[in-house]
Scaffold this motif. Sequence first.
Motif, mmCIF file in Angstrom:
data_model
loop_
_atom_site.group_PDB
_atom_site.id
_atom_site.type_symbol
_atom_site.label_atom_id
_atom_site.label_comp_id
_atom_site.label_asym_id
_atom_site.label_seq_id
_atom_site.Cartn_x
_atom_site.Cartn_y
_atom_site.Cartn_z
ATOM 1 N N ARG A 143 0.988 -1.194 0.165
ATOM 2 C CA ARG A 143 0.274 0.758 0.125
ATOM 3 C C ARG A 143 0.936 1.105 -0.215
ATOM 4 O O ARG A 143 1.607 1.011 0.803
ATOM 5 C CB ARG A 143 -0.747 0.243 1.378
ATOM 6 C CG ARG A 143 -1.682 1.187 1.388
ATOM 7 C CD ARG A 143 -2.731 1.693 0.102
ATOM 8 N NE ARG A 143 -3.641 0.901 1.018
ATOM 9 C CZ ARG A 143 -4.864 0.264 -0.436
ATOM 10 N NH1 ARG A 143 -4.847 1.506 -0.994
ATOM 11 N NH2 ARG A 143 -5.895 -0.395 -0.253
ATOM 12 N N GLN A 168 -3.672 4.924 -5.403
ATOM 13 C CA GLN A 168 -3.410 4.005 -5.316
ATOM 14 C C GLN A 168 -5.196 3.884 -4.724
ATOM 15 O O GLN A 168 -5.629 3.545 -3.688
ATOM 16 C CB GLN A 168 -2.501 3.325 -4.313
ATOM 17 C CG GLN A 168 -2.995 1.835 -4.187
ATOM 18 C CD GLN A 168 -1.602 0.821 -3.718
ATOM 19 O OE1 GLN A 168 -1.159 1.434 -3.241
ATOM 20 N NE2 GLN A 168 -1.738 -0.574 -4.060
ATOM 21 N N THR A 177 -5.540 -3.184 -3.009
ATOM 22 C CA THR A 177 -3.943 -3.916 -3.083
ATOM 23 C C THR A 177 -4.474 -5.641 -3.892
ATOM 24 O O THR A 177 -5.893 -4.985 -3.907
ATOM 25 C CB THR A 177 -3.745 -4.036 -1.399
ATOM 26 O OG1 THR A 177 -4.390 -4.598 -0.912
ATOM 27 C CG2 THR A 177 -3.163 -3.315 -1.303
ATOM 28 N N PRO A 201 -2.206 -4.809 -6.765
ATOM 29 C CA PRO A 201 -1.231 -2.979 -6.316
ATOM 30 C C PRO A 201 -2.067 -2.634 -7.751
ATOM 31 O O PRO A 201 -2.511 -2.751 -8.598
ATOM 32 C CB PRO A 201 -0.108 -2.995 -6.021
ATOM 33 C CG PRO A 201 0.940 -4.125 -6.093
ATOM 34 C CD PRO A 201 -0.848 -5.146 -6.193
ATOM 35 N N PHE A 251 -3.406 1.178 -9.521
ATOM 36 C CA PHE A 251 -3.133 2.570 -9.129
ATOM 37 C C PHE A 251 -3.864 3.141 -10.415
ATOM 38 O O PHE A 251 -4.322 2.768 -11.522
ATOM 39 C CB PHE A 251 -1.318 2.834 -9.372
ATOM 40 C CG PHE A 251 -1.336 2.894 -8.546
ATOM 41 C CD1 PHE A 251 -0.640 2.654 -7.435
ATOM 42 C CD2 PHE A 251 -0.360 1.094 -8.845
ATOM 43 C CE1 PHE A 251 0.151 2.333 -6.651
ATOM 44 C CE2 PHE A 251 0.139 0.457 -7.885
ATOM 45 C CZ PHE A 251 0.629 1.073 -6.927
#
Length: 457
Positions: free
Chosen positions: A365, A399, A402, A405, A407
């Motif tokens: 994170r 972000q 998770t 991950p 973005f």
Amino acid sequence: MRTLAIVGRPNVGKSTLFNRLAGKRLALVDDRPGVTRDRREGEGRLGDLSFRIIDTAGFEEADAESLEGRMRQQTERAIAEADLCLFMIDARAGLTPLDQHFAALLRRSGKPVILLANKAEGAAGDAGLVEAYALGFGEPVAISAEHGEGMADLAVALMPFIDEEMESFDEAAAGGGGDDEDRADRPLRLAVMGRPNAGKSTLINRLLGEERLLTGPEAGITRDAISVRWMWEDRPVTLHDTAGLRRKARISDKLEKLSVADALRAIQFAEVCVILIDATHPLETQDLRLVELAAEEGRAIVIGFSKWDLIEERQATLAELRQEVERLLPQVRGVEIVALSAVTGEGLDRLMPAVFRAERAWNVRVSTGQLNRWMQEATDQHPPPAVRGRRIRMRYATQVKTRPPTFVVFASQADEVPESYRRYLVNALRDSFDMPGVPIRLTLRQPKNPYAEKKRR
């Protein structure tokens, strides 16, 4: 929690009953005999009764070294492990010599037995019900595993052996919530994938320290995606052994299609996938496709080169394989690579640390402040290209999730950003925030124009 083993000769309906008691389609079911090979475990419930259930391969007389003989050994281990055996016969077929032989084995085991006469719906099973008394296990319970008939009678028969436990086993099996703070208490879901005969079941047996899964020289032994609970250095792990996946063009058999679908389902539920590749025939098209599948599902990935004991020039071969992986699999750049041999145990001490490093990277994170400082440095070092004379401006990054991950970058002319620059941003994220080998998802969006509404007015 009591353990129940469902046992009987092939094709009497054991897996159908297993799925019904588990409340979900976990075991492969087909009309032909001998579909189940490994013993599969799950959590079952019938009314207020909770228990652990084991589905077993159909019991057959065969040489101990043959595939059928090894399947029989798995069934015998399940009987030894169980507190109670559900001995299933086919009421429509009546008693067979194999049923009689199985009954003798169960009597020698000394385990309590409940006799189930399956396929007893209608009048066609009446004769088989009468014959079943000859087995010496008392009154048979008439059921239809496929249609759910007789389940109340089965619950009554189970009550003397099982305490009524109102356990929420579904939550325990699912691993609870998704918060980071309780991650260490939940089982890590680890799927082992690969082409047929890459050594997946042998690897899991070596990790467990027992012959839990059926193995042998024959390719394609594993059919079901088998789940096994395990502890690694006080961390619970659920290991998923999957069927070997071949190219689609080679898959014609209905049962193999079911096995492949079961393996793909295991990938969807996994957190980390170990892609096992035969080091003697490495990086074939199907190996690359398996990595792509796991990456598309957003799973953390570790590549294991198996049968390493058969490689002579090890250092040179490993260096070459690393280069090839980087060249052929840019979407998982930096993926952990472990050279191992399930036969000798070489490299196994490096496998699980690599798995947990991949899981940590999968859960990374990054704060919004860090991301925007990173974006400033990345765009200063390599500015976005100009489109039709206007330079693309990267405005803001955040972000959104998770695992993997994920973005979002807000940019002017977001639709015009070339794929090469998107790859540059993904690789810069990977390097800056230590996420080697993890699939990273990056979305580019155009920020809303606050003056657009005024212009329309």
